[in-house]
Scaffold this motif. Structure first.
Motif, PDB file in Angstrom:
ATOM      1  N   ALA A   1       0.863  -1.181   0.000  1.00  0.00           N
ATOM      2  CA  ALA A   1       0.000   0.000   0.000  1.00  0.00           C
ATOM      3  C   ALA A   1       0.902   1.234   0.000  1.00  0.00           C
ATOM      4  CB  ALA A   1      -0.905   0.022   1.234  1.00  0.00           C
ATOM      5  N   VAL A   2       0.270   2.402   0.030  1.00  0.00           N
ATOM      6  CA  VAL A   2       1.021   3.649   0.232  1.00  0.00           C
ATOM      7  C   VAL A   2       0.863   4.039   1.695  1.00  0.00           C
ATOM      8  CG1 VAL A   2       1.254   6.071  -0.391  1.00  0.00           C
ATOM      9  CG2 VAL A   2       0.664   4.388  -2.150  1.00  0.00           C
ATOM     10  N   TYR A   3       1.962   4.382   2.336  1.00  0.00           N
ATOM     11  CA  TYR A   3       1.958   4.745   3.741  1.00  0.00           C
ATOM     12  C   TYR A   3       2.268   6.247   3.888  1.00  0.00           C
ATOM     13  CZ  TYR A   3       1.692  -0.174   4.815  1.00  0.00           C
ATOM     14  OH  TYR A   3       1.265  -1.471   4.912  1.00  0.00           O
ATOM     15  N   PHE A   4       1.443   6.910   4.674  1.00  0.00           N
ATOM     16  CA  PHE A   4       1.599   8.338   4.918  1.00  0.00           C
ATOM     17  C   PHE A   4       1.823   8.594   6.398  1.00  0.00           C
ATOM     18  CE2 PHE A   4       0.308  10.102   0.879  1.00  0.00           C
ATOM     19  CZ  PHE A   4      -0.564   9.160   0.349  1.00  0.00           C
ATOM     20  N   CYS A   5       2.733   9.517   6.703  1.00  0.00           N
ATOM     21  CA  CYS A   5       2.796  10.046   8.051  1.00  0.00           C
ATOM     22  C   CYS A   5       2.030  11.367   8.052  1.00  0.00           C
ATOM     23  CB  CYS A   5       4.239  10.256   8.502  1.00  0.00           C
ATOM     24  SG  CYS A   5       5.136  11.519   7.579  1.00  0.00           S
ATOM     25  N   ALA A   6       1.471  11.713   9.194  1.00  0.00           N
ATOM     26  CA  ALA A   6       0.751  12.974   9.331  1.00  0.00           C
ATOM     27  C   ALA A   6       1.098  13.586  10.683  1.00  0.00           C
ATOM     28  CB  ALA A   6      -0.759  12.762   9.208  1.00  0.00           C
ATOM     29  N   GLU A   7       1.116  14.902  10.739  1.00  0.00           N
ATOM     30  CA  GLU A   7       1.448  15.603  11.976  1.00  0.00           C
ATOM     31  C   GLU A   7       0.397  16.673  12.251  1.00  0.00           C
ATOM     32  OE1 GLU A   7       4.701  18.652  11.530  1.00  0.00           O
ATOM     33  OE2 GLU A   7       4.900  17.750   9.531  1.00  0.00           O
ATOM     34  N   THR A   8       0.280  17.007  13.519  1.00  0.00           N
ATOM     35  CA  THR A   8      -0.585  18.118  13.891  1.00  0.00           C
ATOM     36  C   THR A   8      -0.162  18.590  15.272  1.00  0.00           C
ATOM     37  OG1 THR A   8      -2.875  18.904  14.014  1.00  0.00           O
ATOM     38  CG2 THR A   8      -2.403  16.751  15.003  1.00  0.00           C
ATOM     39  N   TYR A   9      -0.757  19.671  15.749  1.00  0.00           N
ATOM     40  CA  TYR A   9      -0.505  20.108  17.116  1.00  0.00           C
ATOM     41  C   TYR A   9      -1.771  20.720  17.689  1.00  0.00           C
ATOM     42  CZ  TYR A   9       0.514  24.638  14.860  1.00  0.00           C
ATOM     43  OH  TYR A   9       0.460  25.770  14.096  1.00  0.00           O
ATOM     44  N   TYR A  10      -1.743  20.871  18.993  1.00  0.00           N
ATOM     45  CA  TYR A  10      -2.906  21.314  19.736  1.00  0.00           C
ATOM     46  C   TYR A  10      -3.480  22.591  19.148  1.00  0.00           C
ATOM     47  CZ  TYR A  10      -5.794  23.054  23.508  1.00  0.00           C
ATOM     48  OH  TYR A  10      -6.845  23.527  24.233  1.00  0.00           O
ATOM     49  N   ASN A  11      -4.799  22.623  19.093  1.00  0.00           N
ATOM     50  CA  ASN A  11      -5.520  23.814  18.652  1.00  0.00           C
ATOM     51  C   ASN A  11      -5.415  24.043  17.148  1.00  0.00           C
ATOM     52  OD1 ASN A  11      -7.305  25.753  19.562  1.00  0.00           O
ATOM     53  ND2 ASN A  11      -5.746  27.354  19.575  1.00  0.00           N
ATOM     54  N   GLN A  12      -5.117  22.967  16.404  1.00  0.00           N
ATOM     55  CA  GLN A  12      -5.053  23.097  14.959  1.00  0.00           C
ATOM     56  C   GLN A  12      -6.397  22.826  14.296  1.00  0.00           C
ATOM     57  OE1 GLN A  12      -2.671  23.898  12.189  1.00  0.00           O
ATOM     58  NE2 GLN A  12      -2.655  25.182  13.996  1.00  0.00           N
ATOM     59  N   GLY A  13      -7.416  22.572  15.110  1.00  0.00           N
ATOM     60  CA  GLY A  13      -8.746  22.423  14.544  1.00  0.00           C
ATOM     61  C   GLY A  13      -8.834  21.350  13.496  1.00  0.00           C
ATOM     62  N   GLY A  14      -8.291  20.197  13.783  1.00  0.00           N
ATOM     63  CA  GLY A  14      -8.461  19.069  12.880  1.00  0.00           C
ATOM     64  C   GLY A  14      -7.578  19.076  11.664  1.00  0.00           C
ATOM     65  N   LYS A  15      -6.585  19.928  11.617  1.00  0.00           N
ATOM     66  CA  LYS A  15      -5.727  20.031  10.444  1.00  0.00           C
ATOM     67  C   LYS A  15      -4.530  19.099  10.570  1.00  0.00           C
ATOM     68  CE  LYS A  15      -3.026  23.444   7.852  1.00  0.00           C
ATOM     69  NZ  LYS A  15      -2.647  24.875   7.808  1.00  0.00           N
ATOM     70  N   LEU A  16      -4.487  18.107   9.704  1.00  0.00           N
ATOM     71  CA  LEU A  16      -3.349  17.207   9.627  1.00  0.00           C
ATOM     72  C   LEU A  16      -2.482  17.617   8.446  1.00  0.00           C
ATOM     73  CD1 LEU A  16      -5.125  13.743  10.088  1.00  0.00           C
ATOM     74  CD2 LEU A  16      -3.777  14.954  11.794  1.00  0.00           C
ATOM     75  N   ILE A  17      -1.166  17.634   8.658  1.00  0.00           N
ATOM     76  CA  ILE A  17      -0.222  17.859   7.561  1.00  0.00           C
ATOM     77  C   ILE A  17       0.360  16.508   7.193  1.00  0.00           C
ATOM     78  CG2 ILE A  17       1.853  19.063   6.794  1.00  0.00           C
ATOM     79  CD1 ILE A  17      -0.472  20.898   7.514  1.00  0.00           C
ATOM     80  N   PHE A  18       0.162  16.122   5.948  1.00  0.00           N
ATOM     81  CA  PHE A  18       0.596  14.808   5.494  1.00  0.00           C
ATOM     82  C   PHE A  18       1.943  14.882   4.784  1.00  0.00           C
ATOM     83  CE2 PHE A  18      -2.770  11.717   6.108  1.00  0.00           C
ATOM     84  CZ  PHE A  18      -3.848  12.520   6.449  1.00  0.00           C
ATOM     85  N   GLY A  19       2.728  13.825   4.966  1.00  0.00           N
ATOM     86  CA  GLY A  19       3.931  13.639   4.178  1.00  0.00           C
ATOM     87  C   GLY A  19       3.555  13.167   2.788  1.00  0.00           C
ATOM     88  N   GLN A  20       4.567  13.021   1.931  1.00  0.00           N
ATOM     89  CA  GLN A  20       4.298  12.683   0.534  1.00  0.00           C
ATOM     90  C   GLN A  20       3.895  11.236   0.331  1.00  0.00           C
ATOM     91  OE1 GLN A  20       7.909  13.533  -1.590  1.00  0.00           O
ATOM     92  NE2 GLN A  20       8.985  11.750  -0.821  1.00  0.00           N
ATOM     93  N   GLY A  21       4.198  10.394   1.273  1.00  0.00           N
ATOM     94  CA  GLY A  21       3.832   8.993   1.148  1.00  0.00           C
ATOM     95  C   GLY A  21       4.960   8.132   0.626  1.00  0.00           C
ATOM     96  N   THR A  22       4.947   6.877   1.012  1.00  0.00           N
ATOM     97  CA  THR A  22       5.896   5.872   0.532  1.00  0.00           C
ATOM     98  C   THR A  22       5.105   4.665   0.075  1.00  0.00           C
ATOM     99  OG1 THR A  22       7.678   6.560   2.021  1.00  0.00           O
ATOM    100  CG2 THR A  22       7.773   4.308   1.178  1.00  0.00           C
ATOM    101  N   GLU A  23       5.426   4.192  -1.120  1.00  0.00           N
ATOM    102  CA  GLU A  23       4.737   3.010  -1.627  1.00  0.00           C
ATOM    103  C   GLU A  23       5.502   1.759  -1.211  1.00  0.00           C
ATOM    104  OE1 GLU A  23       4.046   3.002  -5.820  1.00  0.00           O
ATOM    105  OE2 GLU A  23       2.770   1.229  -5.733  1.00  0.00           O
ATOM    106  N   LEU A  24       4.843   0.894  -0.490  1.00  0.00           N
ATOM    107  CA  LEU A  24       5.447  -0.364  -0.062  1.00  0.00           C
ATOM    108  C   LEU A  24       4.962  -1.491  -0.964  1.00  0.00           C
ATOM    109  CD1 LEU A  24       7.092  -2.062   2.013  1.00  0.00           C
ATOM    110  CD2 LEU A  24       4.972  -2.277   3.333  1.00  0.00           C
ATOM    111  N   SER A  25       5.912  -2.214  -1.540  1.00  0.00           N
ATOM    112  CA  SER A  25       5.578  -3.339  -2.396  1.00  0.00           C
ATOM    113  C   SER A  25       6.181  -4.595  -1.773  1.00  0.00           C
ATOM    114  CB  SER A  25       6.167  -3.110  -3.794  1.00  0.00           C
ATOM    115  OG  SER A  25       5.959  -4.233  -4.608  1.00  0.00           O
ATOM    116  N   VAL A  26       5.350  -5.587  -1.516  1.00  0.00           N
ATOM    117  CA  VAL A  26       5.802  -6.817  -0.870  1.00  0.00           C
ATOM    118  C   VAL A  26       5.789  -7.952  -1.889  1.00  0.00           C
ATOM    119  CG1 VAL A  26       5.435  -8.440   1.017  1.00  0.00           C
ATOM    120  CG2 VAL A  26       4.814  -6.026   1.298  1.00  0.00           C
ATOM    121  N   LYS A  27       6.949  -8.531  -2.105  1.00  0.00           N
ATOM    122  CA  LYS A  27       7.077  -9.617  -3.079  1.00  0.00           C
ATOM    123  C   LYS A  27       6.872 -10.947  -2.371  1.00  0.00           C
ATOM    124  CE  LYS A  27      11.019  -7.379  -4.652  1.00  0.00           C
ATOM    125  NZ  LYS A  27      12.328  -7.387  -5.314  1.00  0.00           N
ATOM    126  N   PRO A  28       5.983 -11.798  -2.908  1.00  0.00           N
ATOM    127  CA  PRO A  28       5.733 -13.088  -2.256  1.00  0.00           C
ATOM    128  C   PRO A  28       6.906 -14.045  -2.416  1.00  0.00           C
ATOM    129  CG  PRO A  28       4.455 -12.884  -4.272  1.00  0.00           C
ATOM    130  CD  PRO A  28       5.144 -11.572  -4.082  1.00  0.00           C
TER     131      PRO A  28
END
Lengths: 112, 113
Positions: free
Chosen positions: B86-113
């Motif tokens: 899947a694509v994995y995202f980190c997100a950050e926020t701080y108190y009193n941000q009213g629900g605003k998450l700042i997302f990173g660009q994402g990393t695509e994880l590929s798992v080979k069987p």
């Protein structure tokens, strides 16, 4: 319990038109946030509503607006659509601000 | 915008191996961080979170590490499975941000069987 429900799932609109997207949060959740996701810009915050009041707003033009109803359901509206508005629009809900937000599956908007 | 998606980094691992996905966050005032997993056609799914008063938190097969000194977050997935692809995202926020998450660009994880 039911998750966050967004309708419709897919939408195709013409440039210049307006569109309204709907979000039903998880029961008991009073905070609803909206995000735009595009390949070029990633996930970007649009705005957040809590108890029918907009508490925070991202850096989007005034063509993007939203509202929240007394039952916590929320809608967002985009007027005068542009090709660049094509994106996945995601809604997330929570009981508190920004903690443990649960996302819906999104509405895929295509502007042609 | 505040979250800029450029070329999506890709991590390819063998099934059963451990995966480590990294994220650099932007705001030293951020006090809450979340990892999300997004599969194709779905919205982001909450994996694990951590507050700034902790440096490590463990979940089921996942561990999040927080290094506030260098503003770095990592997600470790043990015994990676094909269903973890899947694509994995980190997100950050701080108190009193009213629900605003700042997302990173994402990393695509590929798992080979």
């Amino acid at each position: 319990k039911a998750g966050v429900t967004q309708t419709p799932r897919y939408l195709i609109k013409t440039r210049g038109q307006q569109v309204t997207l709907s979000c039903s949060p998880i029961s008991g959740h009073r905070s609803v946030s909206w995000y735009q996701q595009t390949p070029g810009q990633g996930l970007q915050f649009l705005f957040e509503y809590f108890s029918e009041t907009q508490r925070n707003k991202g850096n989007f033009p005034g063509r993007f607006s939203g509202r929240q109803f007394s039952n916590s359901r929320s809608e967002m509206n985009v007027s005068t659509l542009e090709l660049g508005d094509s994106a996945l629009y995601l809604c997330a809900s929570s009981t508190e601000q920004a903690y443990g937000y649960t996302f819906g599956s999104g509405t895929r908007l295509t502007v042609v | 915008g505040e979250s800029v998606g450029l070329h999506l980094p890709t991590l390819s691992v063998q099934e059963g191996d451990n995966s480590i996905i990294n994220c650099a966050y932007s705001n030293s005032a951020s006090d809450y961080f979340i990892w999300y997993k997004q599969e194709s056609g779905k919205g982001p799914q909450f994996i694990i979170d951590i507050r700034s008063n902790m440096d490590k938190r463990q979940g089921q097969r996942v561990t999040v590490l927080l290094n506030k000194t260098v503003k770095h977050l990592s997600l470790q997935i043990a015994a990676t499975q094909p269903g973890d692809s899947a694509v994995y995202f980190c997100a950050e926020t701080y108190y009193n941000q009213g629900g605003k998450l700042i997302f990173g660009q994402g990393t695509e994880l590929s798992v080979k069987p």
